[in-house]
Scaffold this motif. Structure first.
Motif: not given
Length: 569
Positions: A489-505
């Protein structure tokens, strides 16, 4: 073109009404009677939307007709099986079934026309638009009645709209209406559908006033003749029309479409209505529509997958029963073999059994060694990542601080403060690395710590939604798997924060008797599947494989990022 179970039922009744009569051999009358009875019951269940029972009945009657070598009935039943598969979203399966049906109809007739219509519907829903157009045209060629030809031809119009070929859609639909073949009251539903699609094509092509007039006229006619299902399409088109002009009216039409779709259990149209509401709404209640969308979408995927599995099992069981009957006949023949042959077979069986035991032992040893290698790899990659982070983030800073103390007089107050600030920054980074890799509490504080970790990624510009987390009985999950879930879970969110530019998870946790299912999705920029490992998720994959779990990535550039994780209990 909208889809409905009622469409397929009408198609089924049409096919049944034009069934050719076949002279039954007196010696096979009993089988013929049983097959016909089971088939008629399946037709009844189809009408009641009891798709499991209908599919089972059709498949059983098909097996009986196969013993009679009745090609016409076998082909007819395969068409019904394909229709049921399409109702439940199994378009690839329906194409396979209807292709098998085509082998039983050598001459072109209304059955082959229905085959092409079914293939056209499947390819349209699979976004194979050019193939769908081909099959609809082929179907129209096989009808002699000009009015019957209009059905498949009118289906091409919405495909052109999907392809943004609005001029082609307008030309086709105008030509159909200009023939004045649909002026009878009985043809009012199809005429209203064509008018609505024509109006929508005009609107999309920039002729908004003319488009609105036709769409509104079609809706009035549908409401007048109580064509409730067709009105969903009208309301969705009008919601799209108003989306850039009057948000309130757009919402009203979308909500009306959603309400009717809910009553008629038309899930795809409900999803389309929710998409419009989400696109229109910029208030806090947008999250409600987003949640409804994800919940409904996940639900229909699960339901359709269950149907596919059930249908596959029904086919398998029918084949198994047939194979078992053949096996019984073979066993009777084998009883006539000599005792010497039986002895020989026993010796062969013992050899095979011993070979299998040895093979199983080798496989068990292999997989044990493989799992150890995966665990070692996960541990090694974690150590490498920590070492790289310390080198990249801390080593240079420490060197700079040393150089600073050597070159600056520490007796000056500002120099001391500057030095303390640099040391404090280094301390903060050390704490961050420690927090990412520190010991995870798997006891009573596990759930609260996970929720705290997930919530820490919430910002004013990014919303993290997680559901059903507390419904999982974490107290029965072993510590290794708790640690694994926390890390991934931590690695998914770290990856999201670095790469995805998402505003909804959205993180959805599910619980079944054997597994913990984690569905992750965000609305970020996504990426190519072959670039996932480069985005830093290989360590997560190693962790999952180390506990014998599975992971499935669903991503395309600019279409968000989804991950489905299955961890065995």
């Amino acid at each position: 073109m909208l889809r409905s179970p009622f469409f397929y039922f009408i198609l089924l009744l049409f096919l049944f009404s034009c069934k050719e009569k076949k002279t039954v051999d007196p010696n096979t009358a009993a089988i013929q009677k049983e097959a016909l009875s089971i088939r008629d019951k399946a037709i009844e269940n189809f009408g009641k939307q009891n798709f499991n029972e209908a599919f089972h009945g059709f498949n059983k009657s098909k097996t009986l007709y196969e013993t009679l070598k009745d090609s016409a009935n076998i082909g007819y039943i395969l068409l019904q099986l394909a229709a049921i598969q399409q109702v439940n979203g199994d378009y690839y399966g329906s194409k396979e079934t209807v292709t098998e049906a085509s082998t039983y109809f050598k001459k072109k007739n209304k059955y082959t026309a229905s085959i092409n219509i079914t293939l056209g519907i499947a390819d349209k829903e699979l976004s194979l638009y050019n193939d769908a157009i081909f099959y609809y045209k082929e179907s129209a060629k096989e009808y002699k009645d000009p009015i019957e030809k209009l059905g498949p031809l009118s289906n091409i119009g919405p495909i052109y709209i999907q392809q943004k070929k609005y001029d082609k859609a307008i030309a086709l639909l105008e030509s159909i209406l200009s023939k004045n073949l649909l002026n009878d009251k009985g043809h009012a539903p199809i005429k209203a559908r064509i008018q609505d699609n024509l109006g929508y094509a005009y609107f999309k092509n920039g002729m908004e006033e003319k488009g609105y007039y036709l769409m509104d006229k079609a809706l009035q006619k549908r409401n007048e003749i109580k064509e409730t299902y067709g009105s969903i399409e009208s309301y969705l088109h009008l919601a799209d029309y108003y989306s850039k002009k009057d948000i309130q009216k757009s919402d009203e039409n979308a909500l009306t479409a959603y309400s009717i779709s809910t009553k008629l259990n038309s899930v795809d149209e409900r999803l389309e209505a929710l998409q419009i509401l989400i696109s229109n709404d910029h208030s806090p209640k947008k999250h409600k529509y987003v949640h409804q969308y994800f919940t409904l979408n996940d639900s229909i995927i699960k339901v359709r997958n269950n149907f596919k599995n059930k249908f596959a099992k029904i086919k398998y069981d029918a084949k198994k029963e047939k194979d078992e009957n053949e096996k019984l006949r073979l066993e009777k023949a084998e009883n006539l073999l000599s005792l010497q042959k039986e002895k020989y077979l026993r010796i062969v069986f013992v050899i095979i059994f011993v070979f299998l035991v040895i093979l199983i032992a080798i496989l068990i040893r292999y997989y044990k060694n493989k799992n150890k290698a995966i665990e070692f790899k996960a541990s090694y990659e974690t150590e490498t990542r920590i070492a790289k982070k310390i080198h990249d983030e801390l080593a240079n800073d420490v060197f700079n601080v040393i150089a600073f103390t050597e070159s600056q007089p520490l007796s000056i107050e500002n120099t001391k403060e500057n030095l303390l600030q640099k040391l404090d920054d280094i301390y903060g980074r050390v704490r961050g690395i420690s927090k990412e890799n520190n010991r995870i509490d798997t006891g009573t504080n596990f759930t609260s710590n996970i929720k705290e970790m997930l919530s820490s990624y919430n910002t004013s510009e990014r919303n993290i939604i997680f559901t059903n987390f507390e419904n999982i009985h974490w107290e029965i999950i072993d510590d290794i798997k708790k640690i694994t879930i926390s890390r991934i879970l931590q690695e998914l969110l770290v990856n999201m924060k670095k790469h995805s530019k998402a505003n909804l998870v959205v993180l959805k946790f599910e619980n079944d008797p054997n597994s913990i299912l984690i569905n992750y999705s965000d609305n970020g920029i996504g990426c190519e599947k072959n670039k996932i490992v480069k985005n830093g998720l290989q360590n997560m994959e190693s962790r999952i494989h180390a506990v014998k779990g599975t992971v499935d990535f669903e991503t395309e550039p600019y279409k968000g990022f989804k991950v489905k994780i299955n961890i065995p209990k």
